[in-house]
Design an enzyme around this catalytic site. Structure first.
Site, PDB file in Angstrom:
ATOM      1  N   ASP A   5      21.919  24.244  61.011  1.00 50.30           N
ATOM      2  CA  ASP A   5      22.139  25.531  60.339  1.00 50.30           C
ATOM      3  C   ASP A   5      22.741  26.394  61.438  1.00 50.30           C
ATOM      4  O   ASP A   5      22.028  26.869  62.321  1.00 50.30           O
ATOM      5  CB  ASP A   5      20.813  26.119  59.840  1.00 50.30           C
ATOM      6  CG  ASP A   5      21.029  27.454  59.130  1.00 50.30           C
ATOM      7  OD1 ASP A   5      22.054  28.115  59.398  1.00 50.30           O
ATOM      8  OD2 ASP A   5      20.180  27.847  58.320  1.00 50.30           O
ATOM      9  N   HIS A   6      24.065  26.558  61.403  1.00 51.32           N
ATOM     10  CA  HIS A   6      24.731  27.125  62.588  1.00 51.32           C
ATOM     11  C   HIS A   6      24.244  28.542  62.902  1.00 51.32           C
ATOM     12  O   HIS A   6      24.369  29.007  64.019  1.00 51.32           O
ATOM     13  CB  HIS A   6      26.256  27.063  62.457  1.00 51.32           C
ATOM     14  CG  HIS A   6      26.822  28.046  61.484  1.00 51.32           C
ATOM     15  ND1 HIS A   6      26.919  27.780  60.147  1.00 51.32           N
ATOM     16  CD2 HIS A   6      27.288  29.298  61.657  1.00 51.32           C
ATOM     17  CE1 HIS A   6      27.439  28.827  59.549  1.00 51.32           C
ATOM     18  NE2 HIS A   6      27.672  29.769  60.430  1.00 51.32           N
TER      19      HIS A   6
ATOM     20  N   HIS B   8      20.486  30.007  55.587  1.00 52.92           N
ATOM     21  CA  HIS B   8      20.653  31.005  56.653  1.00 52.92           C
ATOM     22  C   HIS B   8      19.671  32.179  56.552  1.00 52.92           C
ATOM     23  O   HIS B   8      19.002  32.534  57.512  1.00 52.92           O
ATOM     24  CB  HIS B   8      22.067  31.582  56.652  1.00 52.92           C
ATOM     25  CG  HIS B   8      23.151  30.555  56.701  1.00 52.92           C
ATOM     26  ND1 HIS B   8      23.077  29.441  57.495  1.00 52.92           N
ATOM     27  CD2 HIS B   8      24.334  30.465  56.055  1.00 52.92           C
ATOM     28  CE1 HIS B   8      24.180  28.714  57.333  1.00 52.92           C
ATOM     29  NE2 HIS B   8      24.939  29.316  56.456  1.00 52.92           N
TER      30      HIS B   8
HETATM   31  P1  NAD Z   1      37.346  19.086  54.907  1.00 56.63           P
HETATM   32  O1  NAD Z   1      37.616  18.786  53.464  1.00 56.63           O
HETATM   33  O2  NAD Z   1      38.267  19.984  55.627  1.00 56.63           O
HETATM   34  O3  NAD Z   1      37.326  17.708  55.725  1.00 56.63           O
HETATM   35  C1  NAD Z   1      36.787  16.545  55.184  1.00 56.63           C
HETATM   36  C2  NAD Z   1      36.928  15.403  56.174  1.00 56.63           C
HETATM   37  O4  NAD Z   1      36.352  14.267  55.569  1.00 56.63           O
HETATM   38  C3  NAD Z   1      38.363  15.030  56.541  1.00 56.63           C
HETATM   39  O5  NAD Z   1      38.395  14.656  57.903  1.00 56.63           O
HETATM   40  C4  NAD Z   1      38.642  13.778  55.700  1.00 56.63           C
HETATM   41  O6  NAD Z   1      39.561  12.871  56.292  1.00 56.63           O
HETATM   42  C5  NAD Z   1      37.264  13.179  55.678  1.00 56.63           C
HETATM   43  N1  NAD Z   1      37.107  12.289  54.533  1.00 56.63           N
HETATM   44  C6  NAD Z   1      37.134  12.593  53.221  1.00 56.63           C
HETATM   45  N2  NAD Z   1      36.947  11.478  52.492  1.00 56.63           N
HETATM   46  C7  NAD Z   1      36.770  10.469  53.379  1.00 56.63           C
HETATM   47  C8  NAD Z   1      36.542   9.089  53.251  1.00 56.63           C
HETATM   48  N3  NAD Z   1      36.418   8.493  52.050  1.00 56.63           N
HETATM   49  N4  NAD Z   1      36.430   8.350  54.378  1.00 56.63           N
HETATM   50  C9  NAD Z   1      36.565   8.922  55.610  1.00 56.63           C
HETATM   51  N5  NAD Z   1      36.760  10.212  55.778  1.00 56.63           N
HETATM   52  C10 NAD Z   1      36.882  10.981  54.678  1.00 56.63           C
HETATM   53  O7  NAD Z   1      35.828  19.588  54.984  1.00 56.63           O
HETATM   54  P2  NAD Z   1      35.178  20.572  56.063  1.00 56.63           P
HETATM   55  O8  NAD Z   1      35.457  21.971  55.666  1.00 56.63           O
HETATM   56  O9  NAD Z   1      35.545  20.150  57.417  1.00 56.63           O
HETATM   57  O10 NAD Z   1      33.616  20.346  55.800  1.00 56.63           O
HETATM   58  C11 NAD Z   1      32.942  19.169  56.201  1.00 56.63           C
HETATM   59  C12 NAD Z   1      31.433  19.371  56.057  1.00 56.63           C
HETATM   60  O11 NAD Z   1      31.021  20.445  56.886  1.00 56.63           O
HETATM   61  C13 NAD Z   1      30.979  19.728  54.651  1.00 56.63           C
HETATM   62  O12 NAD Z   1      29.705  19.177  54.429  1.00 56.63           O
HETATM   63  C14 NAD Z   1      30.873  21.247  54.694  1.00 56.63           C
HETATM   64  O13 NAD Z   1      29.938  21.742  53.759  1.00 56.63           O
HETATM   65  C15 NAD Z   1      30.360  21.424  56.114  1.00 56.63           C
HETATM   66  N6  NAD Z   1      30.655  22.763  56.670  1.00 56.63           N
HETATM   67  C16 NAD Z   1      31.936  23.160  56.842  1.00 56.63           C
HETATM   68  C17 NAD Z   1      32.184  24.410  57.391  1.00 56.63           C
HETATM   69  C18 NAD Z   1      33.597  24.875  57.647  1.00 56.63           C
HETATM   70  O14 NAD Z   1      33.729  25.956  58.227  1.00 56.63           O
HETATM   71  N7  NAD Z   1      34.605  24.162  57.261  1.00 56.63           N
HETATM   72  C19 NAD Z   1      31.124  25.248  57.746  1.00 56.63           C
HETATM   73  C20 NAD Z   1      29.817  24.804  57.567  1.00 56.63           C
HETATM   74  C21 NAD Z   1      29.597  23.546  57.033  1.00 56.63           C
END
Ligand code: NAD
Length: 504
Positions: free
Chosen positions: A185-186, A248
């Site tokens: 939980d950042h 959060h």
């Molecule tokens: P994103 O959609 O930008 O990235 C998804 C990633 O998953 C990509 O690298 C893609 O290649 C990979 N991927 C998708 N399907 C795949 C498969 N079948 N095999 C291998 N790789 C696969 O998502 P994101 O925004 O980076 O979020 C990722 C996680 O982090 C989520 O759970 C999200 O809730 C969490 N998160 C993201 C943020 C943020 O700021 N982006 C903040 C907090 C939490």
């Protein structure tokens, strides 16, 4: 909690290595840890995703992310070159269990080159429906067994409701020991949030006052100006309660309300936090009616630009019942907090982006000064600003200079920028370093996550089963629906906003 001791050699395997989170947060955090001398001498970062990249192409995409998002600005070419030599890419689908053997081979090669068994951190920066698949495939490939060295970092959201959180906990427990699981939980990695504990437990001044005898109520507001951006499809299946309150905001509440730990051991601190969640008053149907407010934004104007309403946002159901705002009154039923309301509120497209905790102390028992001396009387408040301002302010009454006796509130301020000249690390830097050091203090334990879900489930179920007839019920650039004002006004208070006003 870190001292300048470096961790053992470490291999990071980042699932979702081409995703937004890695580009904006994880890669810049690892690079800054390297710049600040926190990375071990031997480390390797293996990014993985579906896109086909060579190592060189992948390094370039990370560099672009770092140049854009790192707190330390554009990467220094020499330092970047040295860092990026430890960055690799493996294109694979998380569902393809054969590709996990390749991770094993790479890790073994590092172990042979470094002549030692490294820590291995599997970071799940992918959609949550892949968490079980990755965990199971790691297990099948026998990559999880070393409980001392292998760790797994799980991004939010951890579950969609109590049942799915329990299921995920169970699945992880079948594969990993709890000491290997880092539920992130950042918010807990933010400097100001960590400082809540320092403030409370490293000073003798506040603790005697930190209870129902002196504190009248607590407010926790996490407000955002942003709308959906690209996240409409994810958010529409989630909403403010799941996305913000369940994790959060309740974690912030725990830090304010927890008992003093005996020491700084991670389980001791986490025990004290989970006790708060267990002491929180469960919601009855009446409580959901009377102590909660949900909202959804309508179209409007923000900083001179017209912005769409929630239902007009891309990838959002035009009939959506999802709340983009929530305000909830909680109680902690124990000796310390009996009768003290904790008001939590969060929302999107609000007037200002800010995360602030305000602890309002009780009024003086007897007013010595005649009312005409108090121009704008305000009860004492401790205001912990988490973002954008990072400060802790104690608001007290003081005499205004002059021949008249006029009282007004003034702030005693601890401001990060003014006090410390060095840059504050990003939350992800703290948390990634903790995973390397094997320190789980700032991560959520399985029972913590479940207790938080358990608490919000009655609200979630009611909101889901009963469509709101008033949506959309607040305009962009406001402070949310009027009913949120009424919720707190019924108890004789008002929401404090930034810049803080002193109405009461
Ligand atoms: P994103 O959609 O930008 O990235 C998804 C990633 O998953 C990509 O690298 C893609 O290649 C990979 N991927 C998708 N399907 C795949 C498969 N079948 N095999 C291998 N790789 C696969 O998502 P994101 O925004 O980076 O979020 C990722 C996680 O982090 C989520 O759970 C999200 O809730 C969490 N998160 C993201 C943020 C943020 O700021 N982006 C903040 C907090 C939490």
């Amino acid at each position: 909690m870190n001292t300048q001791i470096k961790s053992d050699p470490t291999v990071f395997v980042i699932f979702g290595g081409t995703g937004d989170l890695n580009m904006r947060k994880l890669a810049p955090a690892l690079y800054n840890l390297y710049l600040d001398g926190w990375m071990p001498k031997q480390f390797s970062i293996i990014g993985t995703g579906r896109t086909k990249y060579t190592d060189e192409q992948y390094r370039q995409t990370l560099l672009d992310g770092i140049n854009q998002f790192s707190r330390s600005g554009k990467a220094d070419p020499v330092k970047w070159k040295a860092f990026s030599e430890s960055v690799y890419y493996q294109s694979s689908d998380v569902k393809d269990h054969e590709s996990y053997k390749e991770f094993g081979t790479r890790i073994e090669k590092h172990a042979a080159d470094w002549k030692t068994k490294p820590n291995v951190i599997y970071y799940m920066a992918v959609s949550p429906n892949f968490f079980p698949i990755i965990a199971s495939n790691l297990s099948k490939a026998k990559l999880t067994q070393d409980t001392k060295r292998v760790r797994v970092v799980i991004e939010k959201p951890f579950g969609h409701d109590l049942e799915s959180a329990k299921e995920l906990n169970q699945l992880l427990a079948n594969i990993f020991d709890e000491c290997q699981i880092y539920r992130i939980d950042h918010y807990l990695g933010k400097e100001t949030v960590q400082n809540i504990m320092a403030f409370r437990f490293a000073n003798s001044l506040f603790e005697p006052l930190w209870n129902r005898n002196y504190i009248e109520h607590v407010q926790i507001s996490v407000t955002e100006q942003l709308g959906m951006g690209e996240r409409g499809d994810y958010y529409d299946g989630s909403g403010a309660l799941r996305d913000m309150i369940q994790n959060h905001l309740l974690q912030l509440l725990c830090l304010v309300a927890m008992e003093t730990p005996i020491n700084w051991e991670s389980d001791e601190v986490r025990n004290r936090k989970v006790e708060v969640l267990r002491a929180m008053r469960p919601f009855t149907a009446d409580d959901v009616r009377n102590s909660t407010v949900r909202g959804q934004y309508a179209k409007g104007w923000m900083e001179g630009k017209e912005v769409p309403g929630y239902r007009e946002e891309a990838k959002v159901d035009p009939q959506s019942n999802t709340e983009t705002f929530a305000a909830i009154k909680f109680f902690v039923d124990n000796w310390r907090w009996q009768g003290v309301p904790f008001y939590l509120r969060t929302g999107k497209r609000l007037h200002q982006s800010a995360s602030v905790i305000t602890i309002q102390f009780r009024d003086v028992p007897h007013k010595v000064f005649p009312s005409e001396t108090s121009e704008s009387w305000a009860q004492n408040r401790l205001i912990i600003s988490i973002q954008p301002e990072m400060s802790i302010r104690l608001q007290v009454q003081a005499k205004r200079p002059g021949l008249d006796m006029i009282l007004n509130p003034v702030d005693m301020v601890f401001d990060y920028k003014g006090t410390y000249s060095n840059q504050t690390p990003e939350a992800y830097e703290t948390l990634l370093l903790d995973t390397m050091m094997g320190d789980q203090t700032l991560f959520m334990r399985g029972d913590q996550v479940e207790s938080a879900w358990e608490l919000v489930m009655p609200i979630l179920n009611t909101w889901q089963n009963k469509k709101s007839l008033s949506f959309p019920n607040y305009s962009a650039d406001s402070w949310g629906p009027e009913s949120a004002e009424a919720l707190i006004a019924r108890d004789g208070f008002h929401w404090f906003t930034l810049p803080l006003t002193s109405k009461k």
